[in-house]
Design a protein around this motif. Sequence first.
Motif, short mmCIF file in Angstrom:
data_model
loop_
_atom_site.label_atom_id
_atom_site.label_comp_id
_atom_site.label_asym_id
_atom_site.label_seq_id
_atom_site.Cartn_x
_atom_site.Cartn_y
_atom_site.Cartn_z
N TYR A 91 30.75 35.29 59.67
CA TYR A 91 30.44 34.99 58.28
C TYR A 91 28.99 34.55 58.25
CZ TYR A 91 35.52 34.18 57.97
OH TYR A 91 36.88 34.28 58.03
N ALA A 92 28.36 34.65 57.08
CA ALA A 92 27.05 34.01 56.91
C ALA A 92 27.23 32.95 55.84
CB ALA A 92 26.02 35.04 56.47
N LEU A 93 26.63 31.78 56.06
CA LEU A 93 26.67 30.76 55.00
C LEU A 93 25.73 31.23 53.89
CD1 LEU A 93 26.52 27.45 57.08
CD2 LEU A 93 28.50 28.83 56.43
N PRO A 94 26.10 31.00 52.64
CA PRO A 94 25.29 31.56 51.55
C PRO A 94 23.89 30.96 51.45
CG PRO A 94 26.96 30.06 50.69
CD PRO A 94 27.24 30.21 52.16
N GLN A 95 22.89 31.82 51.42
CA GLN A 95 21.53 31.33 51.12
C GLN A 95 21.45 30.97 49.64
OE1 GLN A 95 18.21 33.52 52.70
NE2 GLN A 95 19.44 34.31 54.38
N SER A 96 22.31 31.57 48.86
CA SER A 96 22.52 31.21 47.45
C SER A 96 23.75 32.00 47.01
CB SER A 96 21.31 31.60 46.59
OG SER A 96 21.39 32.98 46.26
N PRO A 97 24.35 31.64 45.88
CA PRO A 97 25.50 32.42 45.44
C PRO A 97 25.07 33.67 44.66
CG PRO A 97 25.61 30.14 44.68
CD PRO A 97 24.21 30.40 45.10
N GLN A 98 23.88 34.18 44.91
CA GLN A 98 23.30 35.23 44.09
C GLN A 98 24.26 36.40 43.79
OE1 GLN A 98 20.41 35.06 42.49
NE2 GLN A 98 20.88 37.02 41.53
N GLN A 99 24.78 37.02 44.85
CA GLN A 99 25.62 38.20 44.61
C GLN A 99 26.88 37.82 43.86
OE1 GLN A 99 26.45 40.56 48.16
NE2 GLN A 99 24.93 39.32 49.19
N LEU A 100 27.43 36.65 44.23
CA LEU A 100 28.72 36.29 43.64
C LEU A 100 28.58 35.93 42.17
CD1 LEU A 100 29.97 34.51 46.79
CD2 LEU A 100 31.06 36.48 45.70
N LYS A 101 27.43 35.32 41.81
CA LYS A 101 27.30 35.00 40.38
C LYS A 101 27.11 36.28 39.58
CE LYS A 101 22.45 33.37 40.41
NZ LYS A 101 21.57 32.34 39.88
N GLN A 102 26.48 37.27 40.22
CA GLN A 102 26.36 38.54 39.52
C GLN A 102 27.74 39.21 39.38
OE1 GLN A 102 22.14 39.72 41.46
NE2 GLN A 102 22.85 41.06 39.84
N MET A 103 28.57 39.04 40.43
CA MET A 103 29.94 39.56 40.37
C MET A 103 30.72 38.89 39.23
SD MET A 103 30.33 41.85 42.48
CE MET A 103 29.88 42.54 44.02
N LEU A 104 30.44 37.60 39.03
CA LEU A 104 31.13 36.89 37.95
C LEU A 104 30.69 37.42 36.58
CD1 LEU A 104 31.10 33.30 39.46
CD2 LEU A 104 33.11 34.72 39.02
N MET A 105 29.47 37.91 36.51
CA MET A 105 29.03 38.54 35.25
C MET A 105 29.75 39.87 35.07
SD MET A 105 27.10 36.31 33.90
CE MET A 105 28.02 35.06 34.77
N VAL A 106 29.87 40.63 36.18
CA VAL A 106 30.63 41.90 36.11
C VAL A 106 32.06 41.56 35.67
CG1 VAL A 106 31.42 43.93 37.37
CG2 VAL A 106 29.23 42.89 37.97
N ALA A 107 32.55 40.42 36.15
CA ALA A 107 33.93 40.03 35.84
C ALA A 107 34.09 39.46 34.44
CB ALA A 107 34.40 39.01 36.87
N GLY A 108 33.00 39.35 33.70
CA GLY A 108 33.13 38.98 32.30
C GLY A 108 33.09 37.50 31.97
N TYR A 109 32.58 36.66 32.88
CA TYR A 109 32.56 35.21 32.58
C TYR A 109 31.41 34.78 31.68
CZ TYR A 109 36.64 34.70 35.28
OH TYR A 109 37.93 34.82 35.68
N TYR A 111 31.30 49.75 37.35
CA TYR A 111 32.38 49.40 36.42
C TYR A 111 31.91 48.62 35.19
CZ TYR A 111 35.62 50.89 40.06
OH TYR A 111 36.31 51.63 40.98
N GLY A 112 30.84 49.04 34.59
CA GLY A 112 30.46 48.39 33.33
C GLY A 112 29.86 47.02 33.54
N VAL A 113 28.61 47.00 33.95
CA VAL A 113 27.93 45.72 34.21
C VAL A 113 27.17 45.28 32.96
CG1 VAL A 113 26.31 44.53 35.72
CG2 VAL A 113 27.57 46.51 36.56
N PRO A 114 27.38 44.05 32.48
CA PRO A 114 26.59 43.62 31.32
C PRO A 114 25.16 43.31 31.75
CG PRO A 114 27.87 41.79 32.17
CD PRO A 114 28.25 42.99 33.00
N PRO A 115 24.20 43.53 30.87
CA PRO A 115 22.84 43.04 31.20
C PRO A 115 22.95 41.54 31.44
CG PRO A 115 22.82 44.36 29.19
CD PRO A 115 24.26 44.15 29.55
#
Length: 602
Positions: A192-210, A533-537
């Motif tokens: 595993y790598a410890l996150p340098q930031s949650p960058q990718q995951l927060k973008q995933m949360l945008m894809v997920a509609g939060y 899969y439909g990414v919001p700006p």
Amino acid sequence: MLKTINCGELRPEHDGQKVSLAGWVNRWRDQGGVIFIDLRDRTGICQVVAEMENAPEAHALASQARSEYVLQACGRVRIRPEGTANAELVTGDVEVLASSIKLLNPSKTPPFYINREDSIDENVRMKHRYLDLRRPAMQANLMLRHRAVKFIRDWLDERGFVEIETPILFKTTPEGARDFLVPSRMQPGRFYALPQSPQQLKQMLMVAGYERYFQIARCFRDEDLRGQRQPEFTQLDLEMSFVEREDVMALNEKLMTELAQAVAPQRRLLQTPFPRINYQVAMERYGSDKPDLRYDLCAVDVSDIAGGCAFQVFVDNVAAGKPVKVMRVPGMAAGMSGTRLRAVARGLEDLARTVGGKGLAYMALDSDPQGEVKGPIGKFFTIEQRVALFDCVGAQPGDLLLFMSDRREIVRYITDVLRRHLAAELNLADPDVLAFCWVVDFPQFLWDEEGQRWDPSQHLFTMPMPEDVHLLDSDPGSARGSQYDMICNGYEVAGGSIRIHDRGLQEKIFPLIGQDMEEAREQFGHVLEAFEYGVPPHGGIAWGIDRVMALLAGEPNIREVIAFPKSQTGMDVMSQTPSAVAGDQLAELHIRLDLPEDDGAD
Ligand code: ASP
């Protein structure tokens, strides 16, 4: 509860009440029949009095008390006798006359005074951090931090943001530092790598509609601890959907302003709304993309004038496209003798050399407007040229003008180092002022000479400015990114961008930064897949909470606002971490050490 009231809360209105206090002995004075103990807890200090005549047992116990002993004291509050009030304590009008004292725990003599604001060797402080954190100054810092983080959480909650935790055990994140790796026991040979930031995951949360996410997130970057970095640090991480650059900047500026006013009202915000500075302008004027705007020292381009003077170095440099710039230091030459001036100029020149400069010319204006201009290059300028020059930089009698001429990049380094040095020397940076600004219009990429490739100036998810997207094919070096950095007092306190939300555009970035598509898919395949899969700006930002807290607390060092920081060598000195692990733990992970000779890991 062993206490009915906190030490710092006692006031004259409690006169006559029976109370029970518990805390640490901050100081004690034995005056024969009477012992005075300053009892301290998290809220403050109050005086407990043990009188032999009134309460012989309590007095006997008090006589054994020493610094940092933990006591419980019960008794009645009384107004201090006439003339004995202590104006330095908020509880100083009252005291508690002890009827009983209980020793809850003794203490060894601490390695440093907890009750004095002495300067203490940092290593000793870190080794005994639990004692260091008892000091009121440290307690105030950590409580300020608590209040600030709570303010942020409440503020964002009121505006529809959701706090979502993201994993600590994850995959490499492209923030440009080295990852901390954690071996997987269940999947031997994988990490595993410890996150340098949650960058990718927060973008995933945008894809997920939060739509509106934030997190007070711990981040990890394995860097050499230059300056004041910490290998683990805290970010306010934030991401928003359906927004433009302005929206993210406006929201964060409002949050920062209101936060500072709420938790650190004694610090003055120099300017609101925060000024915005174009990246190139910041680099040219201040030699830095994180300028400290508490003082106005800056570099002014005088190439037009200097290129026509009789000083050959300037003439040749300007002809070769190297600028001549002047930094005006207001009033610095006033009243200086020639000898002193030469010594000062030599010192500044040495400083310029540390960053690659070849020299530093100067002119000093006499305090008397009719007086002479001092400095060896004055004679190379005609009267008209001097007038034009003084006009251009706004020179006043008594000013020192420093001339920098070299490759543009070197002049920037010199500008930066001179600004910092002179500000410290001349006391120009008011510690009570917070000078915020935004730096915008960063280049999308910076050229990496060594790797012979473009590096993202922020990270690879940053969207180019819409009008510059076409430059990615023809002239990537001229494309500007949608990045915005919030700066305060010379530090980047937050940075973010509008993100690429188009798979095609995202894929275009990898080869430009020298990343093989195969490798990119391996690392970021999940992002690319999600992007189908439909990414919001969307766009976001991350604040360096440790730095923000240091600024709000008026502390020069982030270690003062972190409960358990690491040392310059990445150690937790108190627990001696990192430490060696048992052989069977390594065996379970299928790891065999191959250490260089003389490595101290035993
Ligand atoms: N992930 C970035 C950082 O940690 C910030 C951002 O773009 O939101 O610096």
